[in-house]
Motif scaffolding. Structure first.
Motif, PDB file in Angstrom:
ATOM      1  N   SER A   8       0.829  -1.202   0.000  1.00 43.60           N
ATOM      2  CA  SER A   8       0.000   0.000   0.000  1.00 43.60           C
ATOM      3  C   SER A   8       0.871   1.263   0.000  1.00 43.60           C
ATOM      4  O   SER A   8       1.909   1.306   0.676  1.00 43.60           O
ATOM      5  N   PRO A   9       0.467   2.302  -0.724  1.00 42.85           N
ATOM      6  CA  PRO A   9       1.204   3.568  -0.675  1.00 42.85           C
ATOM      7  C   PRO A   9       1.286   4.148   0.746  1.00 42.85           C
ATOM      8  O   PRO A   9       2.209   4.899   1.057  1.00 42.85           O
ATOM      9  N   GLU A  53      -6.588  -3.026  12.553  1.00 40.14           N
ATOM     10  CA  GLU A  53      -7.960  -3.066  13.086  1.00 40.14           C
ATOM     11  C   GLU A  53      -9.032  -2.584  12.094  1.00 40.14           C
ATOM     12  O   GLU A  53     -10.054  -3.239  11.925  1.00 40.14           O
ATOM     13  N   PRO A  54      -8.830  -1.454  11.383  1.00 41.91           N
ATOM     14  CA  PRO A  54      -9.907  -0.954  10.513  1.00 41.91           C
ATOM     15  C   PRO A  54      -9.960  -1.632   9.133  1.00 41.91           C
ATOM     16  O   PRO A  54     -10.879  -1.364   8.362  1.00 41.91           O
ATOM     17  N   LEU A  55      -8.986  -2.493   8.828  1.00 36.99           N
ATOM     18  CA  LEU A  55      -8.855  -3.016   7.465  1.00 36.99           C
ATOM     19  C   LEU A  55      -9.727  -4.244   7.245  1.00 36.99           C
ATOM     20  O   LEU A  55      -9.923  -5.062   8.144  1.00 36.99           O
ATOM     21  N   ASP A  63      -9.602  -0.929  -2.977  1.00 38.87           N
ATOM     22  CA  ASP A  63      -8.232  -0.476  -2.733  1.00 38.87           C
ATOM     23  C   ASP A  63      -8.222   0.954  -2.210  1.00 38.87           C
ATOM     24  O   ASP A  63      -7.450   1.291  -1.306  1.00 38.87           O
ATOM     25  N   GLU A  64      -9.096   1.767  -2.758  1.00 38.11           N
ATOM     26  CA  GLU A  64      -9.159   3.165  -2.335  1.00 38.11           C
ATOM     27  C   GLU A  64      -9.539   3.274  -0.856  1.00 38.11           C
ATOM     28  O   GLU A  64      -8.913   4.012  -0.088  1.00 38.11           O
ATOM     29  N   GLU A  65     -10.551   2.510  -0.443  1.00 34.95           N
ATOM     30  CA  GLU A  65     -10.981   2.506   0.960  1.00 34.95           C
ATOM     31  C   GLU A  65      -9.870   1.959   1.866  1.00 34.95           C
ATOM     32  O   GLU A  65      -9.570   2.513   2.928  1.00 34.95           O
ATOM     33  N   PHE A  66      -9.284   0.861   1.421  1.00 31.54           N
ATOM     34  CA  PHE A  66      -8.222   0.186   2.187  1.00 31.54           C
ATOM     35  C   PHE A  66      -7.052   1.137   2.424  1.00 31.54           C
ATOM     36  O   PHE A  66      -6.594   1.308   3.556  1.00 31.54           O
ATOM     37  N   HIS A  67      -6.561   1.762   1.349  1.00 30.35           N
ATOM     38  CA  HIS A  67      -5.405   2.653   1.466  1.00 30.35           C
ATOM     39  C   HIS A  67      -5.720   3.849   2.355  1.00 30.35           C
ATOM     40  O   HIS A  67      -4.878   4.286   3.155  1.00 30.35           O
ATOM     41  N   ALA A  68      -6.934   4.384   2.244  1.00 27.84           N
ATOM     42  CA  ALA A  68      -7.324   5.558   3.042  1.00 27.84           C
ATOM     43  C   ALA A  68      -7.372   5.211   4.530  1.00 27.84           C
ATOM     44  O   ALA A  68      -6.897   5.991   5.380  1.00 27.84           O
ATOM     45  N   LEU A  69      -7.937   4.050   4.872  1.00 23.96           N
ATOM     46  CA  LEU A  69      -8.024   3.641   6.275  1.00 23.96           C
ATOM     47  C   LEU A  69      -6.650   3.312   6.846  1.00 23.96           C
ATOM     48  O   LEU A  69      -6.345   3.664   7.994  1.00 23.96           O
TER      49      LEU A  69
END
Length: 295
Positions: free
Chosen positions: A60-61, A267-269, A275-281
């Protein structure tokens, strides 16, 4: 490489990501990630799924050396590849993050209010493999549940005995005597633990430098002596079961103590996130843990 990694680990700001769930804790980690135990069968499939989870986090970035100094890997992750590179090489070459390896074989039954590490007769062979895979350091965990002086001394003695074996192999040990956050004698246990830790640190030679991983102390800045000890590269804290927000709040109250969080990081993943949601969280979690680590 080791010198560069040592300087980075000692001097830069950030935290360590613990991605080292082993066989016993992997089903729980996957369930929290949204993959229930009844959706796969067999250990091989389980480890494939957890490697996919770890790969998604590491690539992830949001997972970068701007905030993250090191990552602790499970043995199976070390042996696996990420985008064509062995995991440790990917971490250092592509991300600039220092790779560590969990080397203990789990906890023995509780005696004298503590759980020592199980015997580890294959450790020398594992350390040889770790060197071949370009691992920088190791991590090993014991647990303290009661303020029992004899038990706590045995935990610390065992940790440093194995630590010297790791140093002799050219790796940096993370000494981890965790005090159970639910212990009714947590504060007293921490007093006994610090006393034993200082004794052992004072015995180390000039080139025997270690890292320490402990529970966030009951009294703020209680581990100041360990953080400032000349034989200690870095002192890091586990989240210990505290929710992310509480862990960060407690950590921020301890100057120069940095995070080495596992569950609190992921925890939040969830596997079902885009991918957008994952990277942001993940970015949000990383920022919060980083901010708490640089106080």
């Amino acid at each position: 490489m080791k010198k560069e990694q040592l300087d980075f680990m000692k001097n830069e700001q950030g935290f360590i990501a613990a991605l080292d769930q082993s066989g016993g804790s992997t089903p729980k980690a996957l369930a929290l990630y949204g993959i229930p135990e009844d959706s796969y069968s067999g250990e091989e499939k389980m480890f494939d799924l957890v490697h996919e989870m770890r790969t998604r986090i590491i690539t992830s970035p949001a997972f970068s050396s701007d905030s993250i100094l090191g990552a602790i890997l499970f043995e199976q992750t070390m042996d696996n590849k990420i985008e064509g590179l062995f995991s440790a090489d990917y971490l250092w070459e592509k991300k600039g993050i220092v790779p560590f390896l969990k080397i203990d074989k789990g906890l023995a039954e509780e005696t004298e209010g503590v759980q020592l590490m199980k015997p580890n007769p294959g450790l020398d062979a594992l350390l040889t493999r770790a060197n071949e895979k370009n691992i920088f350091g190791t991590k090993m965990r014991s647990v303290i549940k009661e303020a029992n002086p004899e038990g706590i001394k045995k935990v610390v003695d065992q940790q440093f005995e194995v630590g010297k074996q790791i140093l002799a192999a050219g790796l940096v040990p993370i000494i981890e005597p965790e005090v159970d956050i639910n212990s009714k004698e947590k504060e007293k246990s921490e007093e006994l633990l610090k006393e034993e830790m200082v004794k052992q640190l004072d015995k180390l030679g000039e080139n025997e430098n270690v890292m320490i991983k402990i529970s966030i102390p009951t009294v703020d800045n209680f581990y100041k002596e360990l953080i400032e000890h000349p034989r200690v590269i870095r002192v890091v804290a586990l989240s210990g079961g505290y929710p992310l927000e509480e862990a960060n709040e407690k950590l921020a109250a301890n100057h120069n103590l940095i995070a080495s969080f596992s569950r609190a990081l992921s925890e939040p993943l969830n596997a079902n996130q885009t991918d957008e949601e994952f990277h942001a969280l993940l970015k949000d979690s990383v920022k919060k843990i980083y901010d708490a680590s640089i106080t």
